[in-house]
Design a protein around this motif. Structure first.
Motif, PDB file in Angstrom:
ATOM      1  N   ARG A 545      -7.385   2.870  -8.888  1.00 40.57           N
ATOM      2  CA  ARG A 545      -6.933   4.004  -8.081  1.00 40.57           C
ATOM      3  C   ARG A 545      -6.257   3.516  -6.796  1.00 40.57           C
ATOM      4  N   TYR A 546      -6.863   2.524  -6.170  1.00 43.00           N
ATOM      5  CA  TYR A 546      -6.305   1.964  -4.934  1.00 43.00           C
ATOM      6  C   TYR A 546      -4.942   1.320  -5.200  1.00 43.00           C
ATOM      7  N   THR A 547      -4.838   0.579  -6.296  1.00 44.35           N
ATOM      8  CA  THR A 547      -3.578  -0.096  -6.643  1.00 44.35           C
ATOM      9  C   THR A 547      -2.452   0.917  -6.810  1.00 44.35           C
ATOM     10  N   HIS A 552       2.358   3.033  -4.548  1.00 44.49           N
ATOM     11  CA  HIS A 552       3.226   4.204  -4.361  1.00 44.49           C
ATOM     12  C   HIS A 552       3.698   4.267  -2.904  1.00 44.49           C
ATOM     13  N   LEU A 553       2.775   4.056  -1.949  1.00 44.76           N
ATOM     14  CA  LEU A 553       3.150   4.069  -0.532  1.00 44.76           C
ATOM     15  C   LEU A 553       4.043   2.878  -0.180  1.00 44.76           C
ATOM     16  N   TYR A 554       3.758   1.740  -0.771  1.00 45.61           N
ATOM     17  CA  TYR A 554       4.590   0.552  -0.553  1.00 45.61           C
ATOM     18  C   TYR A 554       6.040   0.848  -0.924  1.00 45.61           C
ATOM     19  N   GLU A 555       6.246   1.475  -2.059  1.00 42.93           N
ATOM     20  CA  GLU A 555       7.608   1.777  -2.497  1.00 42.93           C
ATOM     21  C   GLU A 555       8.249   2.874  -1.644  1.00 42.93           C
ATOM     22  N   ARG A 556       7.439   3.782  -1.094  1.00 41.29           N
ATOM     23  CA  ARG A 556       7.984   4.809  -0.198  1.00 41.29           C
ATOM     24  C   ARG A 556       8.399   4.195   1.138  1.00 41.29           C
ATOM     25  N   LEU A 557       7.591   3.266   1.632  1.00 39.92           N
ATOM     26  CA  LEU A 557       7.827   2.684   2.955  1.00 39.92           C
ATOM     27  C   LEU A 557       8.812   1.517   2.919  1.00 39.92           C
ATOM     28  N   PHE A 558       9.008   0.949   1.736  1.00 38.71           N
ATOM     29  CA  PHE A 558      10.008  -0.103   1.529  1.00 38.71           C
ATOM     30  C   PHE A 558      10.947   0.411   0.432  1.00 38.71           C
ATOM     31  N   PRO A 559      11.819   1.374   0.762  1.00 33.21           N
ATOM     32  CA  PRO A 559      12.482   2.208  -0.271  1.00 33.21           C
ATOM     33  C   PRO A 559      13.717   1.609  -0.933  1.00 33.21           C
ATOM     34  N   SER A 560      13.580   0.400  -1.477  1.00 34.63           N
ATOM     35  CA  SER A 560      14.689  -0.198  -2.235  1.00 34.63           C
ATOM     36  C   SER A 560      14.149  -1.399  -2.987  1.00 34.63           C
ATOM     37  N   ALA A 561      14.350  -1.426  -4.300  1.00 37.12           N
ATOM     38  CA  ALA A 561      13.859  -2.532  -5.124  1.00 37.12           C
ATOM     39  C   ALA A 561      14.492  -3.852  -4.704  1.00 37.12           C
ATOM     40  N   SER A 581       0.782   4.008  12.435  1.00 35.90           N
ATOM     41  CA  SER A 581       0.057   3.095  13.322  1.00 35.90           C
ATOM     42  C   SER A 581      -1.353   2.825  12.818  1.00 35.90           C
ATOM     43  N   TYR A 582      -1.875   3.677  11.931  1.00 36.41           N
ATOM     44  CA  TYR A 582      -3.231   3.523  11.411  1.00 36.41           C
ATOM     45  C   TYR A 582      -3.270   2.750  10.086  1.00 36.41           C
ATOM     46  N   LEU A 583      -2.104   2.302   9.620  1.00 30.75           N
ATOM     47  CA  LEU A 583      -2.029   1.644   8.310  1.00 30.75           C
ATOM     48  C   LEU A 583      -1.877   0.131   8.457  1.00 30.75           C
ATOM     49  N   PRO A 584      -2.782  -0.669   7.829  1.00 35.71           N
ATOM     50  CA  PRO A 584      -2.561  -2.118   7.759  1.00 35.71           C
ATOM     51  C   PRO A 584      -1.624  -2.413   6.578  1.00 35.71           C
ATOM     52  N   PHE A 585      -0.363  -2.628   6.864  1.00 35.91           N
ATOM     53  CA  PHE A 585       0.641  -2.780   5.807  1.00 35.91           C
ATOM     54  C   PHE A 585       0.302  -3.925   4.850  1.00 35.91           C
ATOM     55  N   GLU A 586      -0.368  -4.971   5.368  1.00 41.79           N
ATOM     56  CA  GLU A 586      -0.641  -6.134   4.531  1.00 41.79           C
ATOM     57  C   GLU A 586      -1.602  -5.820   3.380  1.00 41.79           C
ATOM     58  N   ALA A 587      -2.264  -4.650   3.448  1.00 39.85           N
ATOM     59  CA  ALA A 587      -3.197  -4.261   2.388  1.00 39.85           C
ATOM     60  C   ALA A 587      -2.521  -3.440   1.288  1.00 39.85           C
ATOM     61  N   LEU A 588      -1.222  -3.179   1.403  1.00 45.72           N
ATOM     62  CA  LEU A 588      -0.501  -2.457   0.353  1.00 45.72           C
ATOM     63  C   LEU A 588      -0.327  -3.365  -0.863  1.00 45.72           C
ATOM     64  N   SER A 589      -0.351  -2.762  -2.029  1.00 51.04           N
ATOM     65  CA  SER A 589      -0.141  -3.540  -3.251  1.00 51.04           C
ATOM     66  C   SER A 589       1.347  -3.580  -3.589  1.00 51.04           C
ATOM     67  N   VAL A 590       1.895  -4.781  -3.789  1.00 50.69           N
ATOM     68  CA  VAL A 590       3.316  -4.934  -4.114  1.00 50.69           C
ATOM     69  C   VAL A 590       3.564  -4.745  -5.608  1.00 50.69           C
ATOM     70  N   SER A 591       2.483  -4.591  -6.386  1.00 50.38           N
ATOM     71  CA  SER A 591       2.609  -4.363  -7.828  1.00 50.38           C
ATOM     72  C   SER A 591       1.861  -3.099  -8.219  1.00 50.38           C
ATOM     73  N   LYS A 592       2.420  -2.371  -9.188  1.00 51.77           N
ATOM     74  CA  LYS A 592       1.723  -1.173  -9.664  1.00 51.77           C
ATOM     75  C   LYS A 592       0.804  -1.486 -10.847  1.00 51.77           C
ATOM     76  N   ASP A 593       0.987  -2.669 -11.442  1.00 51.22           N
ATOM     77  CA  ASP A 593       0.220  -3.028 -12.638  1.00 51.22           C
ATOM     78  C   ASP A 593      -1.104  -3.715 -12.301  1.00 51.22           C
ATOM     79  N   LEU A 595      -3.524  -5.345  -8.763  1.00 55.36           N
ATOM     80  CA  LEU A 595      -3.649  -5.352  -7.308  1.00 55.36           C
ATOM     81  C   LEU A 595      -3.171  -6.690  -6.739  1.00 55.36           C
ATOM     82  N   THR A 596      -2.010  -6.658  -6.086  1.00 61.88           N
ATOM     83  CA  THR A 596      -1.443  -7.845  -5.451  1.00 61.88           C
ATOM     84  C   THR A 596      -1.076  -7.460  -4.019  1.00 61.88           C
ATOM     85  N   PHE A 597      -1.870  -7.904  -3.056  1.00 57.21           N
ATOM     86  CA  PHE A 597      -1.688  -7.476  -1.667  1.00 57.21           C
ATOM     87  C   PHE A 597      -0.404  -8.046  -1.060  1.00 57.21           C
TER      88      PHE A 597
END
Length: 852
Positions: A545-547, A552-561, A581-593, A595-597
């Motif tokens: 669920r977290y992944t 999904h947020l990673y792709e919204r906030l970095f909006p270009s493949a 400001s409340y989000l630690p970006f480094e904890a976003l998953s760069v993969s949807k398949d 969990l890759t931080f």
């Protein structure tokens, strides 16, 4: 004699009146035995004369002197009331309301039905219409209802009763408090009173008010009333012509008849400026006009109307016009804000500018102008704290005596304590009124202290907003600066941009400009992710669920493949906005398949803004001595015991020299006395930046509040706050989070590592120990934290490797290394001694063997 002559001259020559009253006051002040009552009389008269001459900045010190001489005389209430009026005239609305509320609290007890009391309640309501926040408008409605009730009981003059009814109608005629039936009813009551008084201006106000009431719901009805309002405007009444013409332009804007709308809006400007008011002459007109707020409003309106017209017609000339008016409005806001010396007043104008900048960035995006967008993004980030820090630096160079700084600190501490007390819900009204009076009097004393020492009220040197070109010049080829803007306006007006955000990806040689749509959904997803990230993983389903959500947020906030692929291996400096400001970006998953931080491919640090860094950055060669605080138990028994925080200090002591305040020695006074001399500050204790009354840091004996922190100077290259939620706080639009980290930056810190949620003190001690080890080996602050987190992740499995345990810490500010003075030499001496002893015994052993 001079005083009486000044009074006689008042109707004939105001400038001579002021000169004679100043002479009267000067002579009275020179007397061996001063007559306080007469001095107050002179000051109240002098303030009045200055006020009548439109010199409000001179009237304020005169009225202030009245209060400081004796705040119990009959002149004092008059002085508070006059101070409120003058603050209103210089657009310092928060101070104006505070003073009017003080007057009402004093008069409610003595003469509740007096004209002065009714007018003071009424004035609070009027000012709330200018502030136009939900809180201010609700306060305005409360006071206008009191004024209305008192006016009816006192049977006051119909002219004042008319003004109250009209204001009551206006308070229900805003998008935040809109009640068409109530507003229309009060406009009708006011109109009937105006007819009885044969007051054409009053009748105009109410017909005009009905027109503005319907401009969002029934444009044809609105136009009918607004066109009728012109019949009641007297010849030469340019202000009324401005209002009717401007609102007619607004209504046609809602109808999307843009050419007619723009023609009327531009025509309304001529009524304020007296000429055709082309773009090139508006700023000079702004400096001279008494209607600055109206001129700013009209300029912003034109910018947004041109923008909306462009979006419909796609004519580039319309977009250029829009951008030119946005630029003018920006200059006007700077002009007003720089003349507001109190933080709350500047914060009001900050919120006003934030909504403007969001629309301006939209216009820049449509024109594909990242350079101008970058400028507006920078102006929309933490500008007030930057101005305050730069101002403090300038004041520090004035050579002011130590006594000034000591007295200033005492007054600021008292002011902050009183402000904290006012936030308590347990106060009676009488106690609240008394504290409010003490607060205002302390603020007046502080103003007088600054004037006595000739401390400039405003920044003498303008803040340098970093340009896109200068940023690209100073960053490395391996670094990407990512700056966000979330245009969270309230969705009201001819043009709203509350669903679009923007992001700039800035590299050494390229810039990428992107739009983030559907912000309301982004906010929901962000809240859900932050809720998830604060809990450890318990099941594989939690990870899945977290992944999904974080990717999904990673792709919204970095909006270009393409962009996402190009970021791999780069150092990312992120300038978040609003809830980001409340989000630690480094904890976003760069993969949807799986969990890759993001932390596995990028080192991440954060800034308030590039301009903040450039204006406050310093390069210290200070000895990296530390101050560490680690209480285990607290006199406040609501705070739990801390078991592992001492280990954090042990790791610091291994690599740096300094002072450790442990257990019962970790007192607030000890910390305050040692703070200015240390280069690294480590606080391993409880903290709460979201406390409603005042954010705090706990010591074994007491708490240090955020407001107190603002009064403390420090020289820290690094502050590490390992308490809970230290990077949280109240979110102020356009300015950011009012966090504990902000307090340390204000005092002089270069960078702060703080936490985004409640953290486990065992994992904290592991991460901080690794961090200081890395830092002592010459790694930059960001690199040291990055590697400490990676080390933690690699040495823990499943649940313990959840972002909950390692992602809370974020680095904000300057990312440099700290030159170290290692404490290895005692160990080296010990090793050498052991070696020598070993060699001695070995040699002795060999000698015995030969003999045998």
């Amino acid at each position: 004699m001079y005083d009486q002559f000044a009074y006689w001259l008042y109707d004939h020559d105001l400038k001579k009146t002021i000169a004679f009253e100043e002479k009267a006051k000067a002579l009275a002040a020179q007397r061996h035995k001063q007559d306080t009552f007469f001095l107050q009389k002179c000051d109240i008269a002098l303030g009045f004369y200055y006020q009548k001459d439109g010199k409000y900045l001179k009237a304020i010190p005169a009225y202030r002197n009245v209060v400081l001489l004796d705040n119990q005389t009959k002149y004092a209430i008059n002085a508070y009331k006059s101070l409120a009026y003058c603050y209103e005239k210089i657009y310092n609305y928060p101070k104006a309301i505070k003073n009017y509320e003080l007057v009402t609290s004093l008069l409610d007890k003595k003469t509740p039905q007096s004209r002065d009391n009714i007018i003071s309640h009424f004035n609070i309501a009027v000012i709330s219409l200018s502030i136009e926040t939900e809180e201010a408008l609700e306060n305005g409605i409360k006071h206008i209802e009191i004024a209305d009730s008192l006016a009816n009981a006192a049977q006051i003059q119909k002219g004042l009763l008319y003004a109250i009814k009209h204001c009551h109608a206006e308070l229900y005629n805003t998008h935040l408090t809109l009640d068409t039936l109530k507003s229309y009813m009060y406009f009708e009551q006011a109109y009937e009173l105006a007819k009885e008084l044969n007051d054409s201006v009053g009748m105009w106000q109410d017909i005009f008010g009905k027109g503005s009431l319907f401009n969002t719901t029934n444009q044809d009805k609105s136009i009918k009333y607004l066109e009728e309002s012109f019949k009641f405007i007297q010849p030469g009444d340019s202000l009324s012509l401005y209002y009717s013409t401007n609102d007619l332009g607004v209504t046609y804007g809602y109808k999307e008849e843009f050419e007619k709308s723009i023609d009327l809006l531009q025509k309304s400007l001529t009524y304020l400026t007296g000429d055709s008011a082309g773009v090139g002459t508006l700023i000079s007109s702004f400096a001279e006009t008494p209607y600055k707020e109206r001129l700013l409003y009209a300029t912003r309106l034109l910018a947004k109307t041109y923008l909306k017209y462009y979006e419909k017609k796609k004519d580039p000339a319309l977009l250029e016009k829009s951008l030119s008016y946005f630029s003018l409005a920006d200059e006007m806001i700077d002009y007003i804000k720089v003349n507001s010396d109190e933080f709350t007043s500047r914060l009001f104008w900050r919120k006003s500018s934030s909504e403007l900048y969001g629309s301006a960035i939209r216009a820049c995006y449509l024109k594909n102008d990242p350079e101008k967008a970058f400028y507006y993004m920078e102006k929309n980030k933490a500008l007030l704290i930057l101005e305050d820090i730069v101002n403090q630096q300038l004041i520090g160079k004035l050579g002011l005596p130590e006594d000034y700084f000591k007295e200033e600190k005492e007054l600021l501490t008292a002011i902050y304590q009183l402000e904290g007390q006012l936030k308590s819900s347990l106060l009676s009204q009488e106690e609240r009124d008394q504290i409010q009076k003490e607060l205002i009097d302390k603020q007046l004393i502080l103003e007088a202290l600054k004037e006595r020492h000739r401390v400039p009220k405003n920044i003498t040197n303008p803040i340098e907003i970093e340009t896109l070109a200068s940023l690209q010049e100073r960053i490395s080829s391996n670094e990407i600066v990512i700056e966000y803007n979330l245009s969270l306006d309230d969705g009201f007006g001819i043009y709203s941009n509350n669903e679009n955000g923007y992001v700039l990806f800035i590299g050494k040689d390229n810039v990428s400009f992107h739009e983030i749509s559907n912000l309301s959904q982004l906010q929901e997803d962000l809240a859900a992710l932050i809720d998830n990230i604060k809990k450890p993983f318990k099941t594989r389903e939690d990870v899945k669920r977290y992944t999904t959500l974080s990717n999904h947020l990673y792709e919204r906030l970095f909006p270009s493949a393409t962009l996402r692929n190009d970021l791999a291996g780069k150092k990312l400096t992120i300038i978040p906005d609003h809830t980001l400001s409340y989000l630690p970006f480094e904890a976003l998953s760069v993969s949807k398949d799986e969990l890759t931080f993001l932390i596995t491919q990028n080192e991440v640090s954060y800034l308030y803004s590039n301009s903040f860094l450039q204006n406050t950055q310093r390069f210290d060669d200070n000895d990296p001595s530390f101050l560490a605080v680690a209480p285990s138990q607290f006199q406040d028994h609501t705070l739990s015991q801390l078991k592992y925080n001492g280990k954090e200090v042990e790791s610091l002591e291994r690599y740096f020299t300094g002072a450790s305040l442990l257990n019962e020695n970790s007192t607030k006074d000890q910390f305050v006395s040692l703070l200015p001399k240390r280069n690294i500050i480590h606080l391993a204790t409880h903290a709460d930046a979201q406390d409603e009354e005042s954010p705090w840091i706990a010591f074994t004996d007491d708490k240090l509040t955020l407001n107190e922190l603002y009064t403390l100077k420090n020289n820290a290259s690094l502050v590490l706050l390992s308490g809970c939620n230290t990077n949280l706080g109240k979110q102020e639009q356009g300015e950011g989070v009012m966090s504990l980290a902000r307090g340390f930056f204000y005092g002089g810190s270069q960078s702060v590592i703080s936490s985004l949620w409640s953290i486990d003190d065992r994992s904290t001690s592991e991460i901080t120990s690794s961090f200081y080890d890395n830092l002592s080996n010459g790694q930059t602050k960001s690199e040291a934290l990055h590697n400490a987190k990676l080390n933690y992740i690699s040495s823990h499995g499943f649940s313990e490797a959840s972002p909950h345990y390692w992602a809370s810490f974020v680095l904000l500010g300057q990312n440099d290394s700290i030159s170290t003075t290692h404490t290895y030499w005692p160990y080296l001496i010990l090793i050498i001694l052991i070696g020598l002893i070993g060699m001695y015994f070995l040699k002795k052993s060999k000698s015995k063997g030969k003999k045998n």
